[in-house]
Design an enzyme around this catalytic site. Structure first.
Site, PDB file in Angstrom:
ATOM      1  N   HIS A   1     -30.389  14.650  21.614  1.00 12.98           N
ATOM      2  CA  HIS A   1     -29.919  15.906  21.021  1.00 12.98           C
ATOM      3  C   HIS A   1     -29.551  15.659  19.556  1.00 12.98           C
ATOM      4  CE1 HIS A   1     -27.974  19.922  21.469  1.00 12.98           C
ATOM      5  NE2 HIS A   1     -27.088  19.446  20.600  1.00 12.98           N
TER       6      HIS A   1
ATOM      7  N   ASP B   1     -23.275  22.406  25.958  1.00 15.09           N
ATOM      8  CA  ASP B   1     -23.027  21.529  24.806  1.00 15.09           C
ATOM      9  C   ASP B   1     -21.605  21.714  24.276  1.00 15.09           C
ATOM     10  OD1 ASP B   1     -23.227  20.028  22.489  1.00 15.09           O
ATOM     11  OD2 ASP B   1     -24.654  21.366  21.488  1.00 15.09           O
ATOM     12  N   GLY B   2     -20.848  20.611  24.298  1.00 15.39           N
ATOM     13  CA  GLY B   2     -19.524  20.613  23.683  1.00 15.39           C
ATOM     14  C   GLY B   2     -18.426  20.222  24.655  1.00 15.39           C
TER      15      GLY B   2
ATOM     16  N   ASP C   1     -28.069  17.495  16.107  1.00 17.42           N
ATOM     17  CA  ASP C   1     -27.316  18.654  15.638  1.00 17.42           C
ATOM     18  C   ASP C   1     -27.536  18.872  14.147  1.00 17.42           C
ATOM     19  OD1 ASP C   1     -25.806  19.557  17.996  1.00 17.42           O
ATOM     20  OD2 ASP C   1     -25.024  17.515  17.950  1.00 17.42           O
TER      21      ASP C   1
ATOM     22  N   GLY D   1     -21.762  13.939  23.296  1.00 18.66           N
ATOM     23  CA  GLY D   1     -21.711  13.112  22.099  1.00 18.66           C
ATOM     24  C   GLY D   1     -20.593  12.108  22.198  1.00 18.66           C
TER      25      GLY D   1
ATOM     26  N   GLY E   1     -19.797  22.863  15.255  1.00 18.67           N
ATOM     27  CA  GLY E   1     -19.442  22.338  13.946  1.00 18.67           C
ATOM     28  C   GLY E   1     -19.031  20.872  13.978  1.00 18.67           C
ATOM     29  N   PHE E   2     -18.450  20.464  15.091  1.00 17.75           N
ATOM     30  CA  PHE E   2     -17.920  19.094  15.140  1.00 17.75           C
ATOM     31  C   PHE E   2     -18.063  18.514  16.541  1.00 17.75           C
ATOM     32  CE2 PHE E   2     -15.682  21.610  12.013  1.00 17.75           C
ATOM     33  CZ  PHE E   2     -15.839  20.840  10.870  1.00 17.75           C
ATOM     34  N   GLY E   3     -18.186  17.189  16.601  1.00 22.29           N
ATOM     35  CA  GLY E   3     -18.139  16.505  17.879  1.00 22.29           C
ATOM     36  C   GLY E   3     -16.687  16.283  18.274  1.00 22.29           C
ATOM     37  N   GLY E   4     -16.476  15.886  19.504  1.00 23.13           N
ATOM     38  CA  GLY E   4     -15.149  15.465  19.944  1.00 23.13           C
ATOM     39  C   GLY E   4     -14.135  16.575  20.174  1.00 23.13           C
TER      40      GLY E   4
ATOM     41  N   SER F   1     -25.935  13.525  22.310  1.00 26.19           N
ATOM     42  CA  SER F   1     -25.914  13.998  20.932  1.00 26.19           C
ATOM     43  C   SER F   1     -25.593  12.851  20.000  1.00 26.19           C
ATOM     44  CB  SER F   1     -24.847  15.089  20.769  1.00 26.19           C
ATOM     45  OG  SER F   1     -24.543  15.233  19.397  1.00 26.19           O
TER      46      SER F   1
ATOM     47  N   HIS G   1     -31.020  21.127  17.823  1.00 24.57           N
ATOM     48  CA  HIS G   1     -30.101  22.275  17.902  1.00 24.57           C
ATOM     49  C   HIS G   1     -29.813  22.728  16.474  1.00 24.57           C
ATOM     50  CE1 HIS G   1     -25.649  23.489  19.060  1.00 24.57           C
ATOM     51  NE2 HIS G   1     -26.364  24.516  18.620  1.00 24.57           N
TER      52      HIS G   1
ATOM     53  N   MET H   1     -22.804  27.107  24.357  1.00 23.79           N
ATOM     54  CA  MET H   1     -21.826  26.277  23.642  1.00 23.79           C
ATOM     55  C   MET H   1     -20.502  26.327  24.393  1.00 23.79           C
ATOM     56  SD  MET H   1     -23.352  24.869  21.125  1.00 23.79           S
ATOM     57  CE  MET H   1     -21.877  23.966  20.661  1.00 23.79           C
TER      58      MET H   1
ATOM     59  N   MET I   1     -26.728  21.042  10.954  1.00 29.68           N
ATOM     60  CA  MET I   1     -25.698  21.966  10.455  1.00 29.68           C
ATOM     61  C   MET I   1     -25.875  22.169   8.954  1.00 29.68           C
ATOM     62  SD  MET I   1     -22.370  20.561  12.492  1.00 29.68           S
ATOM     63  CE  MET I   1     -22.481  20.009  14.201  1.00 29.68           C
TER      64      MET I   1
ATOM     65  N   MET J   1     -28.016  24.739  13.866  1.00 28.78           N
ATOM     66  CA  MET J   1     -26.822  25.545  13.556  1.00 28.78           C
ATOM     67  C   MET J   1     -26.920  25.903  12.082  1.00 28.78           C
ATOM     68  SD  MET J   1     -24.190  23.234  15.755  1.00 28.78           S
ATOM     69  CE  MET J   1     -25.409  21.940  15.869  1.00 28.78           C
TER      70      MET J   1
HETATM   71  C1  DX5 Z   1     -21.164  20.703  18.247  1.00 25.82           C
HETATM   72  C2  DX5 Z   1     -22.513  20.107  18.563  1.00 25.82           C
HETATM   73  C3  DX5 Z   1     -22.516  19.242  19.760  1.00 25.82           C
HETATM   74  C4  DX5 Z   1     -21.640  18.031  19.642  1.00 25.82           C
HETATM   75  C5  DX5 Z   1     -21.175  17.669  20.997  1.00 25.82           C
HETATM   76  O1  DX5 Z   1     -21.284  21.620  17.231  1.00 25.82           O
HETATM   77  O2  DX5 Z   1     -23.464  21.134  18.802  1.00 25.82           O
HETATM   78  O3  DX5 Z   1     -23.832  18.862  20.138  1.00 25.82           O
HETATM   79  O4  DX5 Z   1     -22.291  16.930  19.076  1.00 25.82           O
HETATM   80  O5  DX5 Z   1     -20.266  16.648  20.857  1.00 25.82           O
HETATM   81  P1  DX5 Z   1     -19.147  16.365  21.944  1.00 25.82           P
HETATM   82  O6  DX5 Z   1     -19.860  15.988  23.191  1.00 25.82           O
HETATM   83  O7  DX5 Z   1     -18.413  15.249  21.307  1.00 25.82           O
HETATM   84  O8  DX5 Z   1     -18.330  17.616  22.098  1.00 25.82           O
HETATM   85 ZN    ZN Z   2     -25.443  20.487  19.743  1.00 24.34          ZN
END
Ligand code: DX5
Ligand code: ZN
Length: 227
Positions: free
Chosen positions: A38, A180-181, A40, A202, A147-150, A13, A71, A142, A42, A73
């Site tokens: 990937h 994912d996530g 994302d 990601g 909404g967020f990475g990490g 991602s 993806h 999911m 949003m 969202m």
């Molecule tokens: C979250 C995204 C994911 C995100 C994953 O809303 O859909 O694709 O980028 O990031 P990590 O791997 O950092 O959880």
């Molecule tokens: Zn995603």
């Protein structure tokens, strides 16, 4: 979806990539063995964050030959399917929670020439796939609230992956399972053992160190889990 059967795949991602050197980061995961990129999308409504639109998808399409795993969202995804397809999206996934006419939406994605996927939030039960499973190429589970990475992986999703695997094989279908996530070196192997076909990562890839080496490390763990 183009993939050697029985082999799990990695879809990094770019949410956690460095957008000022996106080309280098994408090339790097390509060299690291990524099967797709990937992206994302949003909208600040369905999820509390705003990210990329078709212009960035198109920019990524120009720098890689890998399939683009888009993806969505966003609310009312139907309004944007054509734009993302035109921008180069190869796999397009929509959230079950946003799509009132889900069958129409996935049918439209296929008509546009892309692979349709349906996404379930962590608290959305598998039973809601009952009447849509046969119409999609993949199900994206999911493992964080989008909404967020990490964010941290929600462990309840691990048995959900095995349950989905059983459901798909019981129904004699071939839909792939994407997760994912919060995916990283600590859970990649068990996710593959549970039945995941595609892992999105990601932060584990772009968060620190060399993205190519991080991708290779994840893939090595995935291959070992396949036995
Ligand atoms: C979250 C995204 C994911 C995100 C994953 O809303 O859909 O694709 O980028 O990031 P990590 O791997 O950092 O959880
Ligand atoms: Zn995603």
């Amino acid at each position: 979806m183009a993939s050697p059967p029985g082999k799990s795949q990695l879809s990094p991602s770019i949410l956690s990539a460095n957008f000022a050197r996106l080309e280098g980061d994408v090339k790097s995961v390509e060299q690291g063995g990524a099967a797709a990129i990937h992206l994302d999308v949003m909208d600040g409504h369905f999820v509390p964050n705003l990210t990329i639109g078709p212009a960035i998808v198109q920019a990524v399409d120009r720098i890689t030959t890998l399939p683009l795993d888009v993806h969505l969202m966003i609310e009312e995804p139907d309004r944007f399917l054509q734009s993302f397809r035109d921008a180069g999206a190869d796999w397009i996934s929509v959230h079950l929670e946003t799509s009132t006419h889900l069958h129409r939406t996935v049918t439209r994605i296929r008509e546009l020439g892309a692979s349709p996927g349906v996404v379930l939030n962590p608290a959305t039960p598998l039973v809601l796939l009952e009447d849509i499973l046969e119409f999609v190429d993949f199900v994206l589970l999911m493992s964080v609230n989008p909404g967020f990475g990490g964010q941290a992986f929600i462990p309840r999703v691990l048995p959900k992956v095995s349950d989905l695997k059983k459901l798909i094989s019981r129904r004699g279908m071939s839909a792939s399972i994407e997760v994912d996530g919060g995916v990283g070196p600590e859970n990649a192997a068990e996710l593959v053992r549970a039945g995941a076909d595609i892992l999105v990562a990601g932060n584990a890839i772009f968060g620190k160190g060399d993205p190519a080496a991080n991708a290779r490390d994840l893939l090595r763990r995935m291959r070992e889990a396949e036995g």
